[in-house]
Design an enzyme around this catalytic site. Structure first.
Site, mmCIF file in Angstrom:
data_model
loop_
_atom_site.group_PDB
_atom_site.id
_atom_site.type_symbol
_atom_site.label_atom_id
_atom_site.label_comp_id
_atom_site.label_asym_id
_atom_site.label_seq_id
_atom_site.Cartn_x
_atom_site.Cartn_y
_atom_site.Cartn_z
ATOM 1 C CG HIS A 120 0.671 -34.026 9.755
ATOM 2 N ND1 HIS A 120 0.918 -35.311 9.313
ATOM 3 C CD2 HIS A 120 0.925 -34.027 11.079
ATOM 4 C CE1 HIS A 120 1.321 -36.048 10.343
ATOM 5 N NE2 HIS A 120 1.331 -35.282 11.429
ATOM 6 N NE ARG A 166 -7.183 -54.729 6.493
ATOM 7 C CZ ARG A 166 -5.988 -55.082 6.027
ATOM 8 N NH1 ARG A 166 -5.153 -55.754 6.797
ATOM 9 N NH2 ARG A 166 -5.634 -54.798 4.804
ATOM 10 C CB SER A 167 -12.675 -49.082 6.377
ATOM 11 O OG SER A 167 -12.777 -50.086 5.396
ATOM 12 N N GLY A 180 -16.573 -50.050 2.905
ATOM 13 C CA GLY A 180 -16.621 -50.847 1.682
ATOM 14 C C GLY A 180 -18.035 -51.125 1.230
#
Length: 185
Positions: free
Chosen positions: A60, A46-47, A87
């Site tokens: 962007h 998820r990191s 983490g």
């Protein structure tokens, strides 16, 4: 507890965590990004997803940014920056990657709960996110959320705030960035 109670608790955890960020470390990362020829991001699980979201916003803004491990990612050079979100700061594959980047002469930044970790110790810039690592026991944790959720959510907000800081410096707004948004969807 109701859903809104959980949401309120999570928002309070995020606010507490983000208020403890070092503005100096954040500004150092902003400067490194601005000076880098290319920016590379990496993270696991998820990191890693949060790092991809950051890469998208940098793209962007017009930066040459790459996600490590993608087939179209070029080689890292001495004028480049690798930003790792971890983490624990001890994920083996990321620690090896960090050491290799330093050996090449690139700049290294880490967002981690543990600045004394393997990755943190060799980084040029460390953003310490004071969230419980996913390995924390219930007695060590200061979050109601499971595993690394507070860290991962904090990463997203930290990096989005860095984007806002950089947009302000470059006098960009969202409409200027929209021209680089994907258009084959």
């Amino acid at each position: 507890m109701r859903t809104s109670d959980y949401t309120s608790a999570m928002i309070n955890e995020l606010q507490r965590t983000l208020e403890l960020l070092s503005e100096e470390s954040v500004e150092q990362l902003v400067e490194r990004i601005a000076r880098a020829q290319k920016v590379f991001v990496a993270g696991a699980g998820r990191s890693g997803l949060m790092m991809r979201a950051f890469a998208m916003r940098l793209m962007h803004m017009g930066f040459a940014v790459y996600v490590v491990g993608e087939t179209v990612t070029p080689g890292l050079g001495p004028d480049d920056l690798l930003i790792i979100g971890s983490g624990s700061g001890e994920t083996k594959s990321l620690a090896v990657m960090a050491a290799k980047a330093k050996g090449i002469g690139a700049s290294l930044a880490a967002a981690t709960t543990n600045p004394e970790s393997t990755i943190g110790q060799i980084s040029d810039v460390v953003i310490q996110v004071l969230a419980s690592p996913k390995e924390a026991s219930d007695q060590e944790s200061f979050t109601i959320q499971p595993m690394g959720s507070l860290f991962e959510q904090s990463l997203l907000l930290v990096f989005d705030s860095i984007i806002l800081r950089m947009m302000d410096r470059q006098e960009l707004d969202g409409s200027a960035m929209f021209g680089r948004h994907a258009n084959l969807e």
